[in-house]
Design a protein around this motif. Structure first.
Motif, PDB file in Angstrom:
ATOM      1  N   GLU A 228       3.459   0.031  27.857  1.00 27.01           N
ATOM      2  CA  GLU A 228       4.144   1.369  28.872  1.00 27.01           C
ATOM      3  C   GLU A 228       5.441   1.892  29.224  1.00 27.01           C
ATOM      4  O   GLU A 228       5.275   2.527  28.527  1.00 27.01           O
ATOM      5  CB  GLU A 228       2.722   1.150  29.911  1.00 27.01           C
ATOM      6  N   ALA A 231       6.906   3.265  25.782  1.00 22.43           N
ATOM      7  CA  ALA A 231       5.719   4.666  25.861  1.00 22.43           C
ATOM      8  C   ALA A 231       6.488   5.904  26.774  1.00 22.43           C
ATOM      9  O   ALA A 231       7.217   6.791  26.530  1.00 22.43           O
ATOM     10  CB  ALA A 231       4.650   4.831  26.431  1.00 22.43           C
ATOM     11  N   HIS A 257       1.937   8.163  32.172  1.00 20.33           N
ATOM     12  CA  HIS A 257       2.267   6.513  31.222  1.00 20.33           C
ATOM     13  C   HIS A 257       2.717   6.275  32.550  1.00 20.33           C
ATOM     14  O   HIS A 257       2.771   5.133  32.966  1.00 20.33           O
ATOM     15  CB  HIS A 257       3.155   6.468  29.786  1.00 20.33           C
ATOM     16  N   GLN A 260       0.423   4.593  34.513  1.00 19.68           N
ATOM     17  CA  GLN A 260      -0.418   3.822  34.005  1.00 19.68           C
ATOM     18  C   GLN A 260       0.517   2.130  34.389  1.00 19.68           C
ATOM     19  O   GLN A 260      -0.018   0.748  34.582  1.00 19.68           O
ATOM     20  CB  GLN A 260      -0.372   4.076  33.153  1.00 19.68           C
ATOM     21  N   ARG A 261       1.647   2.185  33.965  1.00 25.99           N
ATOM     22  CA  ARG A 261       3.002   1.742  34.062  1.00 25.99           C
ATOM     23  C   ARG A 261       2.576   0.749  35.508  1.00 25.99           C
ATOM     24  O   ARG A 261       2.515  -0.331  35.226  1.00 25.99           O
ATOM     25  CB  ARG A 261       4.366   2.406  33.864  1.00 25.99           C
ATOM     26  N   GLU A 302       0.533   6.471  21.087  1.00 21.56           N
ATOM     27  CA  GLU A 302      -0.612   6.846  21.575  1.00 21.56           C
ATOM     28  C   GLU A 302      -1.244   5.786  20.482  1.00 21.56           C
ATOM     29  O   GLU A 302      -2.498   4.793  21.021  1.00 21.56           O
ATOM     30  CB  GLU A 302      -1.267   7.847  21.334  1.00 21.56           C
ATOM     31  N   LEU A 305      -1.174   2.184  21.669  1.00 22.81           N
ATOM     32  CA  LEU A 305      -2.011   1.983  22.647  1.00 22.81           C
ATOM     33  C   LEU A 305      -3.073   2.195  22.725  1.00 22.81           C
ATOM     34  O   LEU A 305      -3.608   1.007  23.542  1.00 22.81           O
ATOM     35  CB  LEU A 305      -1.420   2.804  23.559  1.00 22.81           C
ATOM     36  N   ALA A 331      -5.650   7.306  25.699  1.00 25.17           N
ATOM     37  CA  ALA A 331      -4.960   6.698  24.234  1.00 25.17           C
ATOM     38  C   ALA A 331      -4.883   7.659  23.188  1.00 25.17           C
ATOM     39  O   ALA A 331      -4.081   7.749  22.479  1.00 25.17           O
ATOM     40  CB  ALA A 331      -3.998   5.838  23.892  1.00 25.17           C
TER      41      ALA A 331
END
Length: 364
Positions: A228, A231, A257, A260-261, A302, A305, A331
């Motif tokens: 991430e 990303a 992202h 999510q990180r 993606e 991922l 993703a």
């Protein structure tokens, strides 16, 4: 000292031989017995997944007659569903043929969202989405490798539903069940179950001590966090190279992202692990100097991922496994949005394929 008679020697020999036989079988058969036990535990999950897939294949056959100019698309997607069935039926007697006539369980799509037979492409799209939800409901009871396969196939089902025109988000099971009615919610989240009073919950969390994450789970989460970080960096490049509406879309995914990180950082910290920091810079896998190459980079990120999150599904359990499956699905959908090339099993390596480079930390 008493003398050893022939009878006592024979008895001693028989006892020693029996002990060796028992020990030998235990040492030799242990791993195989453990594998068989996992296989047996997965068998009902596989049988249910195959039965769901058989009903979906029947829906494809029914919808093909009215598909019109979308007949080729329906045929291609059906071929991928047939690949899913073959993978899910691994280890089942006669390839799972005995499950094809199994009745649809509650919450399992027999055809359309209303439970009736599939008669159109729109109903087929709904059936794909509901089948994907049923796969997610099975994750908790599956072994790591089967859970990975179920999450991958569910992601593929979400792609199929979107390709066929269904825009309703796949509902995430909150209590181990996937109900067709859950899809009516625009958020794609299941309704929360009743919980204890806020004061009781706050008191419990305050007194709870962090539980260290198991090493394999922590490693997989660190891998996801590192992916991430890369990303987020990559989408910064993408957003700078894409003009107009595409830039707003890239910025939206960039924010997803980042979120999510942050989620993985919190999970690691709560599990007494130090989250991996982002690198000072990243080396892109290819030059990005135009809108076209920027879209290619977004799709590439993606696709990479999906593999990371398929691995995370296998390394986790419970609610965290569901979170990883959701990240895998998102993703895959993002990869398709940017024109990425995905197989019938997004997140699993294609036969004979070599790993593609992702944005990697640059040498300082």
């Amino acid at each position: 000292m008493p003398s050893l008679t022939r009878r006592s020697l024979l008895a001693l020999g028989a006892l020693t031989g029996a002990s060796l036989l028992v020990c030998g079988c235990t040492d030799e058969e242990g791993p195989a017995a453990e594998a068989r036990q996992r296989e047996d535990a997965d068998r009902p999950v596989r049988a249910k997944a195959v039965a769901d897939t058989d009903r979906l294949l029947a829906g494809y056959d029914a919808a093909a007659a009215s598909a019109g100019d979308r007949a080729e698309q329906v045929k291609a997607l059906r071929a991928e569903v047939a690949e899913h069935r073959a993978a899910l039926a691994t280890g089942l007697p006669d390839g799972g043929t005995a499950t094809s006539g199994a009745p649809a369980a509650s919450g399992t799509p027999s055809a359309s969202g209303s439970g009736g037979p599939v008669g159109s492409v729109a109903q087929l799209a709904a059936a794909e989405r509901l089948t994907a939800q049923a796969r997610l409901a099975q994750l908790a009871g599956a072994s790591p490798e089967l859970a990975k396969l179920l999450a991958v196939v569910a992601a593929s089902g979400a792609l199929h539903a979107a390709a066929l025109g269904d825009r309703t988000p796949v509902a995430v099971p909150g209590d181990g069940t996937a109900s067709p009615s859950a899809s009516a919610s625009g958020s794609g989240q299941a309704s929360p179950s009743p919980s204890a009073s806020p004061s009781a919950s706050a008191s419990a969390s305050a007194s709870a001590k962090p539980v260290p994450l198991p090493a394999p789970m922590a490693t997989a989460l660190q891998t996801a966090l590192s992916a991430e970080h890369a990303a987020v960096y990559g989408y910064g490049v993408v957003g700078a190279r894409i003009p107009g509406p595409g830039r707003a879309e890239a910025h939206s995914v960039f924010a997803d992202h980042q979120s999510q990180r942050d989620t993985w950082q919190r999970r690691l910290a709560a599990g007494s692990a130090t989250p991996t920091a982002a690198a000072a810079g990243y080396q892109l896998p290819f030059p990005v100097n135009s809108p076209e190459t920027a879209r290619q980079l977004a799709a590439h990120i993606e696709v990479q991922l999906t593999g990371v999150y398929a691995g995370l599904v296998a390394a986790t359990t419970g609610e965290l496994r569901q979170t990883a499956a959701t990240a895998l699905r998102e993703a895959a959908l993002n990869a398709r949005r940017w024109g990425g090339d995905l197989t019938a099993f997004p997140g699993l390596p294609a036969a004979g394929a070599s790993a593609s480079p992702s944005p990697s930390p640059s040498a300082s």
